[in-house]
Design a protein around this motif. Structure first.
Motif, short mmCIF file in Angstrom:
data_model
loop_
_atom_site.label_atom_id
_atom_site.label_comp_id
_atom_site.label_asym_id
_atom_site.label_seq_id
_atom_site.Cartn_x
_atom_site.Cartn_y
_atom_site.Cartn_z
N LEU A 49 49.39 34.34 49.26
CA LEU A 49 49.61 35.65 48.62
C LEU A 49 50.23 36.61 49.62
O LEU A 49 51.08 37.41 49.29
CB LEU A 49 48.26 36.18 48.12
CG LEU A 49 48.23 37.53 47.44
CD1 LEU A 49 49.01 37.50 46.13
CD2 LEU A 49 46.79 37.98 47.17
N PHE A 50 49.78 36.51 50.88
CA PHE A 50 50.26 37.41 51.93
C PHE A 50 51.21 36.66 52.86
O PHE A 50 51.02 35.47 53.13
CB PHE A 50 49.09 37.96 52.74
CG PHE A 50 48.19 38.88 51.94
CD1 PHE A 50 48.59 40.17 51.61
CD2 PHE A 50 46.96 38.44 51.49
CE1 PHE A 50 47.78 41.01 50.87
CE2 PHE A 50 46.13 39.26 50.74
CZ PHE A 50 46.54 40.56 50.42
N VAL A 135 31.84 31.92 49.95
CA VAL A 135 33.00 32.81 50.10
C VAL A 135 34.23 32.00 50.49
O VAL A 135 34.20 31.26 51.48
CB VAL A 135 32.73 33.89 51.18
CG1 VAL A 135 33.95 34.78 51.36
CG2 VAL A 135 31.50 34.70 50.83
N SER A 136 35.27 32.11 49.71
CA SER A 136 36.54 31.48 50.09
C SER A 136 37.67 32.44 49.76
O SER A 136 37.55 33.26 48.84
CB SER A 136 36.75 30.16 49.34
OG SER A 136 37.06 30.42 47.99
N GLU A 142 40.91 35.18 43.27
CA GLU A 142 40.73 35.03 41.82
C GLU A 142 39.88 36.16 41.24
O GLU A 142 40.21 36.75 40.22
CB GLU A 142 40.07 33.67 41.51
CG GLU A 142 41.07 32.53 41.60
CD GLU A 142 40.47 31.17 41.27
OE1 GLU A 142 41.05 30.17 41.71
OE2 GLU A 142 39.42 31.13 40.58
N VAL A 143 38.79 36.47 41.93
CA VAL A 143 37.89 37.54 41.45
C VAL A 143 38.63 38.88 41.51
O VAL A 143 38.61 39.68 40.56
CB VAL A 143 36.59 37.58 42.30
CG1 VAL A 143 35.76 38.80 41.97
CG2 VAL A 143 35.77 36.31 42.07
N GLY A 144 39.33 39.12 42.63
CA GLY A 144 40.05 40.39 42.81
C GLY A 144 41.16 40.56 41.77
O GLY A 144 41.35 41.65 41.23
N PHE A 166 47.55 43.27 43.99
CA PHE A 166 47.34 42.93 42.58
C PHE A 166 47.92 44.02 41.67
O PHE A 166 48.48 43.71 40.63
CB PHE A 166 45.86 42.70 42.29
CG PHE A 166 45.34 41.46 42.94
CD1 PHE A 166 46.06 40.26 42.88
CD2 PHE A 166 44.13 41.46 43.62
CE1 PHE A 166 45.60 39.11 43.50
CE2 PHE A 166 43.66 40.30 44.24
CZ PHE A 166 44.39 39.13 44.18
N SER A 167 47.81 45.29 42.08
CA SER A 167 48.35 46.32 41.19
C SER A 167 49.87 46.24 41.18
O SER A 167 50.50 46.47 40.16
CB SER A 167 47.85 47.71 41.57
OG SER A 167 48.18 47.98 42.89
N ARG A 168 50.47 45.86 42.31
CA ARG A 168 51.93 45.71 42.36
C ARG A 168 52.37 44.55 41.47
O ARG A 168 53.33 44.63 40.73
CB ARG A 168 52.38 45.46 43.80
CG ARG A 168 53.67 46.18 44.09
CD ARG A 168 54.24 45.86 45.43
NE ARG A 168 53.32 46.00 46.55
CZ ARG A 168 53.50 45.37 47.72
NH1 ARG A 168 54.51 44.55 47.88
NH2 ARG A 168 52.66 45.53 48.70
#
Ligand code: ADP
Length: 174
Positions: A49-50, A135-136, A142-144, A166-168
């Motif tokens: 993602l990053f 925690v992964s 996924e939760v975020g 996520f908002s982007r």
């Protein structure tokens, strides 16, 4: 190559993004070695993602408090074979975290393969602490992405970066 008396540990991963579980391993690893290199895999085959720079930047800010407490920690990106990178840094051990049984098969194979490449570099496994067992980075994303509360799993800064991302993405897909 560093002086032979300095025991260098290497903690490699994708860190997409770095979580409190990773930070727990990093903190515990500082007790095992004199210098710790957190190695961020550039060519993560997981479609991170990053970007690499962002993952390095986030990891650097997470380890800063430990550095300020006097621990010798460095965050570096790498894109070659892990063991070649480890050799070029003169490391004595590769540190990996182990959660429940799910990590075992992959980690076992990787440690075996790496030992064949260079038997002088040990892989050391640290069991995930109870509170970070589940925690992964994947689940945090996924939760975020679905608007869940990720504050128990990542730092404030990492949480803000995730929210922004996520908002982007939402704006782009709407
Ligand atoms: P990789 O893509 O190499 O698995 P990760 O960033 O997902 O990279 O993980 C890096 C290392 O940290 C791996 O050894 C992984 O098992 C470990 N790890 C990840 N999350 C945790 C956690 N919550 N507790 C302990 N170890 C963890």
């Amino acid at each position: 190559m560093a002086e032979p008396s300095v025991k260098i540990g290497l903690y490699p991963g994708t860190f997409d993004p770095i979580t409190n579980g990773h930070l727990d391993i990093i903190t515990r690893a500082t007790r095992l070695c004199d210098r710790l290199i957190v190695a961020v895999a550039r060519n993560a085959g997981k479609g991170p993602l990053f970007s690499t720079d962002e993952r390095v930047d986030l990891a650097r800010s997470e380890v800063e408090p430990l550095r300020q407490r006097g621990f010798d920690i460095e965050v570096r990106a790498f894109d070659n074979l892990l063991m070649h990178f480890a050799q070029s840094c003169g490391v004595a051990m590769i540190i990996r975290g182990l959660r429940a049984v799910s990590d075992f098969e992959y980690e076992f194979q990787m440690a075996g393969m790496n030992a064949k490449i260079d038997p002088t570099i040990e892989t050391v496994f640290l069991m995930a602490s109870d509170r970070y067992q589940f925690v992964s980075s994947r689940l945090v994303k996924e939760v975020g992405a679905l608007g869940g509360d990720i504050s128990p799993f990542v730092s404030k800064r990492v949480g803000e970066w995730l929210e922004n991302r996520f908002s982007r993405q939402k704006v782009v897909t709407e």
